[in-house]
Design an enzyme around this catalytic site. Structure first.
Site, short mmCIF file in Angstrom:
data_model
loop_
_atom_site.label_atom_id
_atom_site.label_comp_id
_atom_site.label_asym_id
_atom_site.label_seq_id
_atom_site.Cartn_x
_atom_site.Cartn_y
_atom_site.Cartn_z
N ASP A 13 34.98 -3.08 28.65
CA ASP A 13 34.25 -3.60 29.81
C ASP A 13 34.99 -4.68 30.60
OD1 ASP A 13 32.38 -1.90 28.74
OD2 ASP A 13 30.87 -3.44 28.33
N LYS A 111 29.15 3.78 29.59
CA LYS A 111 27.97 3.55 28.76
C LYS A 111 26.93 2.76 29.55
CE LYS A 111 30.17 -0.52 26.62
NZ LYS A 111 29.24 -1.55 27.07
N CYS A 156 29.30 -6.99 23.70
CA CYS A 156 29.86 -5.63 23.61
C CYS A 156 31.00 -5.52 22.61
CB CYS A 156 30.28 -5.16 25.00
SG CYS A 156 28.86 -5.00 26.12
#
Length: 208
Positions: A13, A111, A156
């Protein structure tokens, strides 16, 4: 640490909305780009993840009248931190960070695109049932050791590291290639949880 053909760099990310000035900025989030780029030139395999929310996602505080950013809501799968709107599909904030070397990426896992389910982990979404397919991809290719980098350490990266260990992978978090949000001590708790799960810590300079 000697790199082998079964090592993969999992870059989590690193997107505009998580960098300084973004909608959900991680402090010093842009500092991860340089070490990740160095590693991407050395590690045999590279996989990226990308938060990819539809407008009005259930994890956005704006989807819950009366709620503020970082409040908690009870969703159908349990407690959910409510975030500022971020990484909305097709927006600049959702794009991978400028300056991030993506040329050697063999796979990009998107995601968080299910409207009603958040997804911190690169492997398993927040309902703890919906899989991204990454475990099967890595297993089928014979990739065994994961080097985790990116954002954010206490969300994450943490969830991805724990799920990777549960799925039987050897896991290291590259300390100088991650940064955390640290909500009420979440960063210290994350490092403790990863240590207890057998996740290693290493600096990017350690790889040869």
């Amino acid at each position: 640490m000697h790199l082998t053909s079964t090592d993969v760099l999992l870059v989590i990310d690193v997107q505009n909305d998580f960098l300084p000035g973004g909608a959900l900025a991680v402090p010093e989030g842009d500092a991860v780009i340089a070490p990740i780029n160095r590693l991407a030139e050395r590690v045999p395999h590279v996989v990226l993840t990308q938060d990819w929310h539809p407008p009005g996602h259930a994890s956005f505080h704006g989807s819950h009248p009366g709620k503020a950013p970082y409040d908690i809501a009870d969703l159908h799968y349990g407690e959910q931190v409510l975030w500022p709107e971020h990484c909305v599909q097709g927006t600049r904030g959702a794009e991978l960070a400028e300056g991030l070397n993506t040329e050697r990426a063999e796979l990009v896992i998107r995601k968080g695109y299910h409207p009603g389910i958040d997804s911190y982990s690169a492997f398993l979404e927040a309902d703890r049932r919906t899989r991204t397919g990454l475990t099967g991809y890595l297993a089928e290719r014979g990739l065994k050791r994961l080097l985790l980098a990116g954002l954010a350490t206490d969300f994450c990266v943490l969830w991805s590291a724990l799920d990777a260990r549960r799925d039987g992978f050897e896991v290291f978090v590259v300390e100088d290639a991650v940064r955390g949000i640290d909500l009420d001590g979440s960063l210290a708790r994350a490092w403790d949880a990863m240590e207890r799960a057998g996740v290693g810590r290493v600096e990017s300079a350690a790889f040869t």
